[in-house]
Design a protein around this motif. Structure first.
Motif, PDB file in Angstrom:
ATOM      1  N   THR A 177       0.818  -1.261  -0.022  1.00  0.00           N
ATOM      2  CA  THR A 177       0.040   0.098   0.277  1.00  0.00           C
ATOM      3  C   THR A 177       1.159   1.166  -0.075  1.00  0.00           C
ATOM      4  OG1 THR A 177      -1.684  -1.131   1.219  1.00  0.00           O
ATOM      5  CG2 THR A 177      -1.555   1.323   1.344  1.00  0.00           C
ATOM      6  N   VAL A 178       0.469   2.190  -0.765  1.00  0.00           N
ATOM      7  CA  VAL A 178       1.199   3.600  -0.696  1.00  0.00           C
ATOM      8  C   VAL A 178       0.135   4.415  -0.349  1.00  0.00           C
ATOM      9  CG1 VAL A 178       2.711   5.023  -2.169  1.00  0.00           C
ATOM     10  CG2 VAL A 178       2.990   2.509  -2.768  1.00  0.00           C
ATOM     11  N   LEU A 179       0.586   5.223   0.667  1.00  0.00           N
ATOM     12  CA  LEU A 179      -0.328   6.164   1.120  1.00  0.00           C
ATOM     13  C   LEU A 179       0.115   7.723   0.692  1.00  0.00           C
ATOM     14  CD1 LEU A 179      -3.028   7.213   2.451  1.00  0.00           C
ATOM     15  CD2 LEU A 179      -1.924   7.011   4.594  1.00  0.00           C
ATOM     16  N   ILE A 180      -0.589   8.567  -0.051  1.00  0.00           N
ATOM     17  CA  ILE A 180       0.172   9.744  -0.448  1.00  0.00           C
ATOM     18  C   ILE A 180      -0.681  10.761   0.261  1.00  0.00           C
ATOM     19  CG2 ILE A 180       0.290  11.067  -2.460  1.00  0.00           C
ATOM     20  CD1 ILE A 180       0.380   8.167  -4.033  1.00  0.00           C
ATOM     21  N   ASN A 181      -0.030  11.847   0.670  1.00  0.00           N
ATOM     22  CA  ASN A 181      -0.546  12.836   1.254  1.00  0.00           C
ATOM     23  C   ASN A 181      -1.238  12.435   2.835  1.00  0.00           C
ATOM     24  OD1 ASN A 181      -1.222  15.778   1.870  1.00  0.00           O
ATOM     25  ND2 ASN A 181      -3.287  15.560   0.984  1.00  0.00           N
ATOM     26  N   ALA A 182      -0.076  11.809   3.303  1.00  0.00           N
ATOM     27  CA  ALA A 182      -0.585  10.884   4.666  1.00  0.00           C
ATOM     28  C   ALA A 182      -0.480  12.254   5.647  1.00  0.00           C
ATOM     29  CB  ALA A 182       0.368   9.976   4.991  1.00  0.00           C
ATOM     30  N   ALA A 183      -0.965  12.052   6.811  1.00  0.00           N
ATOM     31  CA  ALA A 183      -1.097  12.955   8.128  1.00  0.00           C
ATOM     32  C   ALA A 183       0.455  12.768   8.532  1.00  0.00           C
ATOM     33  CB  ALA A 183      -2.005  12.710   9.105  1.00  0.00           C
ATOM     34  N   ARG A 184       1.092  13.899   8.907  1.00  0.00           N
ATOM     35  CA  ARG A 184       2.468  13.723   9.521  1.00  0.00           C
ATOM     36  C   ARG A 184       2.722  13.879  11.150  1.00  0.00           C
ATOM     37  NH1 ARG A 184       5.772  17.653   5.681  1.00  0.00           N
ATOM     38  NH2 ARG A 184       3.767  18.728   5.693  1.00  0.00           N
ATOM     39  N   GLU A 185       1.578  14.094  11.756  1.00  0.00           N
ATOM     40  CA  GLU A 185       1.394  13.986  13.192  1.00  0.00           C
ATOM     41  C   GLU A 185       2.579  13.071  13.973  1.00  0.00           C
ATOM     42  OE1 GLU A 185      -0.668  15.232  11.422  1.00  0.00           O
ATOM     43  OE2 GLU A 185      -1.718  16.894  12.496  1.00  0.00           O
ATOM     44  N   PRO A 186       3.200  13.552  15.037  1.00  0.00           N
ATOM     45  CA  PRO A 186       4.037  12.539  15.625  1.00  0.00           C
ATOM     46  C   PRO A 186       3.218  11.285  16.056  1.00  0.00           C
ATOM     47  CG  PRO A 186       4.472  14.647  16.529  1.00  0.00           C
ATOM     48  CD  PRO A 186       3.217  14.672  15.549  1.00  0.00           C
ATOM     49  N   GLU A 187       1.919  11.205  16.159  1.00  0.00           N
ATOM     50  CA  GLU A 187       1.159  10.333  16.498  1.00  0.00           C
ATOM     51  C   GLU A 187       1.166   9.013  15.551  1.00  0.00           C
ATOM     52  OE1 GLU A 187      -0.063  13.336  16.980  1.00  0.00           O
ATOM     53  OE2 GLU A 187       0.695  13.665  19.156  1.00  0.00           O
ATOM     54  N   ILE A 188       1.536   9.436  14.400  1.00  0.00           N
ATOM     55  CA  ILE A 188       1.299   8.499  13.309  1.00  0.00           C
ATOM     56  C   ILE A 188       2.283   7.902  13.300  1.00  0.00           C
ATOM     57  CG2 ILE A 188       1.319   8.441  10.592  1.00  0.00           C
ATOM     58  CD1 ILE A 188      -1.351   9.482  11.727  1.00  0.00           C
ATOM     59  N   LYS A 189       3.641   8.600  13.495  1.00  0.00           N
ATOM     60  CA  LYS A 189       5.135   7.704  13.407  1.00  0.00           C
ATOM     61  C   LYS A 189       5.048   7.047  14.910  1.00  0.00           C
ATOM     62  CE  LYS A 189       9.828   8.160  13.042  1.00  0.00           C
ATOM     63  NZ  LYS A 189      10.081   7.106  13.777  1.00  0.00           N
ATOM     64  N   GLU A 190       4.373   7.163  15.816  1.00  0.00           N
ATOM     65  CA  GLU A 190       4.454   6.401  17.115  1.00  0.00           C
ATOM     66  C   GLU A 190       3.466   5.090  16.649  1.00  0.00           C
ATOM     67  OE1 GLU A 190       2.917   8.298  20.555  1.00  0.00           O
ATOM     68  OE2 GLU A 190       3.312   6.658  21.766  1.00  0.00           O
ATOM     69  N   LEU A 191       2.367   5.202  15.948  1.00  0.00           N
ATOM     70  CA  LEU A 191       1.736   4.043  15.704  1.00  0.00           C
ATOM     71  C   LEU A 191       2.414   3.351  14.870  1.00  0.00           C
ATOM     72  CD1 LEU A 191      -1.132   2.577  15.607  1.00  0.00           C
ATOM     73  CD2 LEU A 191      -1.751   3.902  13.779  1.00  0.00           C
ATOM     74  N   ALA A 192       3.291   3.698  13.765  1.00  0.00           N
ATOM     75  CA  ALA A 192       3.847   2.954  12.863  1.00  0.00           C
ATOM     76  C   ALA A 192       5.155   2.186  13.555  1.00  0.00           C
ATOM     77  CB  ALA A 192       4.294   3.919  11.554  1.00  0.00           C
ATOM     78  N   ASP A 193       5.511   2.951  14.432  1.00  0.00           N
ATOM     79  CA  ASP A 193       6.738   2.177  15.387  1.00  0.00           C
ATOM     80  C   ASP A 193       6.174   1.055  15.925  1.00  0.00           C
ATOM     81  OD1 ASP A 193       8.531   4.305  14.134  1.00  0.00           O
ATOM     82  OD2 ASP A 193       8.488   5.470  16.114  1.00  0.00           O
ATOM     83  N   PHE A 194       5.197   1.364  16.761  1.00  0.00           N
ATOM     84  CA  PHE A 194       4.320   0.266  17.485  1.00  0.00           C
ATOM     85  C   PHE A 194       4.152  -0.980  16.550  1.00  0.00           C
ATOM     86  CE2 PHE A 194       0.402  -1.865  18.876  1.00  0.00           C
ATOM     87  CZ  PHE A 194       1.180  -2.397  19.965  1.00  0.00           C
ATOM     88  N   LEU A 195       3.478  -0.810  15.531  1.00  0.00           N
ATOM     89  CA  LEU A 195       3.026  -1.933  14.608  1.00  0.00           C
ATOM     90  C   LEU A 195       4.413  -2.383  13.818  1.00  0.00           C
ATOM     91  CD1 LEU A 195       0.028   0.214  12.743  1.00  0.00           C
ATOM     92  CD2 LEU A 195       0.009  -1.877  14.376  1.00  0.00           C
ATOM     93  N   ASN A 196       5.398  -1.818  13.628  1.00  0.00           N
ATOM     94  CA  ASN A 196       6.503  -2.208  13.273  1.00  0.00           C
ATOM     95  C   ASN A 196       7.413  -3.237  14.219  1.00  0.00           C
ATOM     96  OD1 ASN A 196       6.520  -1.363  10.659  1.00  0.00           O
ATOM     97  ND2 ASN A 196       7.999   0.505  11.044  1.00  0.00           N
ATOM     98  N   ALA A 197       7.218  -2.726  15.553  1.00  0.00           N
ATOM     99  CA  ALA A 197       7.743  -3.782  16.523  1.00  0.00           C
ATOM    100  C   ALA A 197       6.763  -4.987  16.560  1.00  0.00           C
ATOM    101  CB  ALA A 197       7.614  -2.883  17.868  1.00  0.00           C
ATOM    102  N   CYS A 198       5.536  -4.933  16.092  1.00  0.00           N
ATOM    103  CA  CYS A 198       4.572  -5.997  16.211  1.00  0.00           C
ATOM    104  C   CYS A 198       4.870  -6.956  14.743  1.00  0.00           C
ATOM    105  CB  CYS A 198       3.344  -5.601  16.348  1.00  0.00           C
ATOM    106  SG  CYS A 198       2.822  -4.880  17.807  1.00  0.00           S
ATOM    107  N   GLY A 199       5.845  -6.522  14.162  1.00  0.00           N
ATOM    108  CA  GLY A 199       5.922  -7.477  12.987  1.00  0.00           C
ATOM    109  C   GLY A 199       5.421  -6.795  11.641  1.00  0.00           C
ATOM    110  N   ALA A 200       4.987  -5.430  11.635  1.00  0.00           N
ATOM    111  CA  ALA A 200       4.682  -4.781  10.323  1.00  0.00           C
ATOM    112  C   ALA A 200       5.780  -4.446   9.687  1.00  0.00           C
ATOM    113  CB  ALA A 200       3.499  -3.645  10.786  1.00  0.00           C
TER     114      ALA A 200
END
Ligand code: UD1
Length: 418
Positions: free
Chosen positions: A181-204
């Motif tokens: 999936t490629v998401l264009i014009n995504a929100a850049r809030e720090p909470e987005i990065k936090e969610l992605a970091d967590f999901l990556n730690a879960c294997g995403a």
């Protein structure tokens, strides 16, 4: 009805530890549905919105509860994929369960979310994005029936506006979708990065979170992880405003300048001195605030709409005129009508508020119109002459942990009443 009673005029000083982030923790709690197994979210704030998310998780069949400062969720036995209207109405963030449920079960049934009435707050961008990932959505009696019988498939999605919630839903749904999936014009809030970091730690496999283009390579499944919720940059800003209007001197333990980047310059324009040391960020206010001239709310890294009301209060007692242009939500100036009851000189027209600073506000009985408007009225009460009663504080409980206790620890005269 619960209220805060504040006797204004005390200079705030001392130090506080800033709570865990509301906007950070809510999508993380939704993500727990997607993750199979146990997740521990440390430093998860005690807020009614967090309670609402835990109630949804429990309804869905997860074991979810508090353990000290953590919320621990075991989603192994999650089995439901519908969320009743009563739970959806509790808060806006309930909509972020959509992507997580689709990712886990390929099905979700929910209604439009509740939350503060700060504008229309449609969810069209969320639904469009879920459709692009292969979801069929029909509406029956106000309920959205969402299913992807063939499973979610990665897609290229362009958001017409960088919606925070829609970006979170795409990340959640795309983690276990087939392909990229490629998401264009995504929100850049720090909470987005936090969610992605967590999901990556879960294997995403998510790349680019915090930037405008995010790519997600789908994986088969995610497993549980431990995560410490970041500190709340919006609550921190409210405490800074409280220090600013009371000629205060406050150390915000655990905060760094980069977490507050979009509000640093406007604070400095008011004459506040900001000093970073190893323990946190210290704010020292001048004897009289200066006007910040103007701020316009924008998606991150622009000036946050959630801090707009704090600046409305500061401008009310500053020397000069302050202008606020609200570009994100169309109904976020309700607090100004309450502030005028306290002697503020504010004219609003559409998305613009023009605030002429007065020497002092006076105490009054005011009503909290929404979460951030309500906390800003408390800030106003801290510097007003006499007693202010802020009613309707259930809104404030959505986003501030032990608000009166934290302010009292800094020297404020504030009590919670009925
Ligand atoms: C999140 C934050 C909220 C903050 C807001 C903007 C959480 C829990 N809440 O809310 O505190 O004020 O970001 O920074 O993180 N929009 C549409 N269609 C949609 C979605 C949004 O038109 O499908 C519009 C909204 O009406 C609003 C704008 O986009 O005008 C921004 O909304 P969005 O970024 O989605 O905010 P939330 O995720 O609801």
């Amino acid at each position: 009805m619960a209220c805060y009673i504040i006797e204004g005029g005390n200079r705030l000083s001392g130090e506080i530890t800033v709570q865990g982030s509301k906007n950070g923790s809510l999508p993380l709690l939704s993500a727990c549905v997607l993750v199979r197994g146990e997740t521990a979210l440390k430093n998860c704030p005690r807020l009614t919105d967090v309670d609402a998310a835990v109630n949804i998780l429990t309804y869905l069949g997860c074991k979810a509860g508090r353990c000290g400062d953590s919320v621990v969720v075991d989603s192994t036995d999650a089995c439901e994929c519908d969320i009743p209207d009563s739970l959806m109405q509790e808060m806006r963030s309930s909509v972020v369960f959509l992507g997580a449920l689709l990712g886990r079960f390929g099905r979700a049934e929910l209604s439009s979310p509740g939350g503060c009435e700060i504008g229309l707050r449609p969810i069209d961008l969320h639904l469009e994005a879920m459709r692009a990932l292969g979801t069929k959505i029909t509406e029956e009696g106000g309920r959205l029936i969402c299913s992807c019988p063939d499973g979610l498939k990665g897609a290229r999605i362009t958001l017409s506006f960088p919606s925070v919630g829609a970006t979170e839903n795409v990340l959640l749904a795309a983690c276990t979708a087939k392909g990229e999936t490629v998401l264009i014009n995504a929100a850049r809030e720090p909470e987005i990065k936090e969610l992605a970091d967590f999901l990556n730690a879960c294997g995403a496999k998510i790349k680019g979170a915090g930037e405008s283009i995010i790519t997600v390579e789908g994986v088969k499944a995610l497993c549980g992880a431990e995560h410490t919720v970041s500190r709340d940059r919006i609550a921190a800003c409210t405490f800074m405003a409280a220090a600013a209007v009371t000629k205060g001197d406050v150390l915000l333990c655990g905060m760094t300048q980069d977490m507050l980047m979009p509000v640093l310059e406007p604070f400095e324009k008011t004459g506040c001195k900001l000093m970073q040391d190893t323990r946190g960020l210290r704010i020292k206010a001048p004897e009289r605030l200066l006007s910040f001239s103007s701020v316009r709310t924008m998606p991150y890294p622009g000036f946050p709409t959630d801090s707009q009301a704090d600046f409305g209060v500061m401008a009310s007692v500053a020397h000069g005129t302050g202008v606020i242009i609200e570009n994100i939500f169309e109904n976020r100036f309700k607090y100004t009508a309450e502030l005028t009851k306290m002697g503020a000189d504010i004219r609003t027209e559409g998305r613009v508020a023009v605030i002429q600073g007065v020497k002092a506000l006076h105490g009054a009985q005011v009503f909290s119109p929404d979460l951030r408007g309500g906390s800003a009225l408390v800030v106003a009460g801290l510097c007003a002459k006499g007693v202010t009663r802020v009613n309707g504080i259930h809104y404030i409980d959505r986003g501030y942990e032990n608000f009166d206790g934290q302010l009292a620890a800094l020297g404020a005269k504030i009590i919670r009443g009925e």
